[in-house]
Write a protein that holds these residues in place. Structure first.
Motif, PDB file in Angstrom:
ATOM      1  N   MET A  76     -10.604  12.599  -2.867  1.00  0.00           N
ATOM      2  CA  MET A  76     -10.998  11.200  -3.004  1.00  0.00           C
ATOM      3  C   MET A  76     -10.223  10.508  -4.123  1.00  0.00           C
ATOM      4  O   MET A  76      -9.773   9.364  -3.982  1.00  0.00           O
ATOM      5  CB  MET A  76     -12.505  11.115  -3.268  1.00  0.00           C
ATOM      6  N   THR A  79      -6.552   9.839  -3.034  1.00  0.00           N
ATOM      7  CA  THR A  79      -6.453   8.751  -2.071  1.00  0.00           C
ATOM      8  C   THR A  79      -6.653   7.405  -2.751  1.00  0.00           C
ATOM      9  O   THR A  79      -5.932   6.439  -2.471  1.00  0.00           O
ATOM     10  CB  THR A  79      -7.490   8.939  -0.958  1.00  0.00           C
ATOM     11  N   PHE A 100     -11.780   2.759   2.593  1.00  0.00           N
ATOM     12  CA  PHE A 100     -11.951   3.830   1.621  1.00  0.00           C
ATOM     13  C   PHE A 100     -13.212   3.621   0.781  1.00  0.00           C
ATOM     14  O   PHE A 100     -13.891   4.591   0.417  1.00  0.00           O
ATOM     15  CB  PHE A 100     -10.731   3.917   0.707  1.00  0.00           C
ATOM     16  N   ALA A 144     -10.144  10.904   4.114  1.00  0.00           N
ATOM     17  CA  ALA A 144      -9.417  10.438   2.927  1.00  0.00           C
ATOM     18  C   ALA A 144      -7.949  10.846   2.983  1.00  0.00           C
ATOM     19  O   ALA A 144      -7.052  10.050   2.660  1.00  0.00           O
ATOM     20  CB  ALA A 144     -10.079  10.996   1.666  1.00  0.00           C
TER      21      ALA A 144
END
Length: 253
Positions: A76, A79, A100, A144
């Motif tokens: 996470m 990304t 996202f 992700a």
């Protein structure tokens, strides 16, 4: 008149006081946000270090939970970093950032649940839930990773397209710079066609060649002074690039 001046002075004073309070509040708020970011970053670093230590140093359920949380947080965070950096040069990534953020809500919920399970004393029940927890984590991390690699592929494709266009333009310019043979012939023909200023006429060219001005006693007319050459334009200043080598001292005399 004096009352009006006093009122104006008070208004100016209050304006400056209000401006000072506003600037002070802004500075304090910015400092507080900076401190909060520093504390949050330090807390994340400590927690990541602790997760890495537990994932390698512990076996069983505790080590598995630590590894799942570490994989989730790493994916996470990577990304988020790629998307936030890419949107500065590619506005089309704003929609990806919106997706996202929705994915982050699921990621935070899963991370909080894993964190609570680390304190659960019933390790047997947690071991039964490990496959389901891994499956949920894989779904979040795969989504992700898909966003992250799509953003990287898009940036790489734009860079390759720009490099291809630039290479084609450089090839055209290089070909024009190498075409010196035709350019030299054209310049020579244009120079030969121009009359030479101040040159004497050839013999037998007519009466004008032997005539003399009256009152000069038949002396020939002096040749006209050649026209001064046009000043050449100064070359533009050359830009130095960081990969160029500095000239040697003996060549800069």
């Amino acid at each position: 008149m004096e009352a009006a001046l006093i009122i104006m002075a008070l208004m100016v004073l209050f304006t400056f006081l209000g401006l000072g309070v506003f600037v002070t509040v802004k500075v304090v708020g910015a400092a507080k946000r900076g401190v909060d970011r520093t504390i949050t970053q330090a807390r994340r670093t400590v927690e990541d270090t602790s997760l890495k230590a537990r994932s390698f140093g512990q076996v069983g359920v505790s080590g598995a939970l630590a590894q799942i949380r570490l994989d989730l947080r790493t994916s996470m965070r990577s990304t988020q970093q790629v998307l936030c950096q890419g949107v500065q040069s590619d506005a089309s990534l704003k929609e990806s950032i919106g997706l996202f953020e929705r994915l982050s809500a699921h990621g935070h919920e899963l991370d909080d649940e894993l964190k609570r399970l680390e304190q659960e004393p019933d390790k047997k029940r947690i071991a039964e839930r490990l496959p389901e927890l891994r499956e949920r984590t894989d779904r979040v991390t795969q989504a992700a990773d898909s966003l992250r690699w799509a953003a990287r592929d898009r940036a790489r494709r734009f860079a390759e397209d720009d490099l291809s266009v630039l290479s084609a333009q450089i090839e055209v310019e290089s070909g024009a710079l190498r075409d010196w043979s035709r350019e030299s012939v054209d310049d020579l023909a244009a120079w030969a066609a121009e009359p030479t200023p101040g040159a004497a006429s050839a013999p037998g060219a007519g009466p004008a060649a032997s005539s003399s001005a009256p009152g000069t006693g038949g002396a020939p007319r002096p040749a006209a002074a050649p026209a001064p050459a046009a000043a050449l334009p100064k070359a533009p200043a050359r830009t130095a690039y960081p990969w160029e080598k500095a000239p040697r001292p003996e060549t800069t005399a």
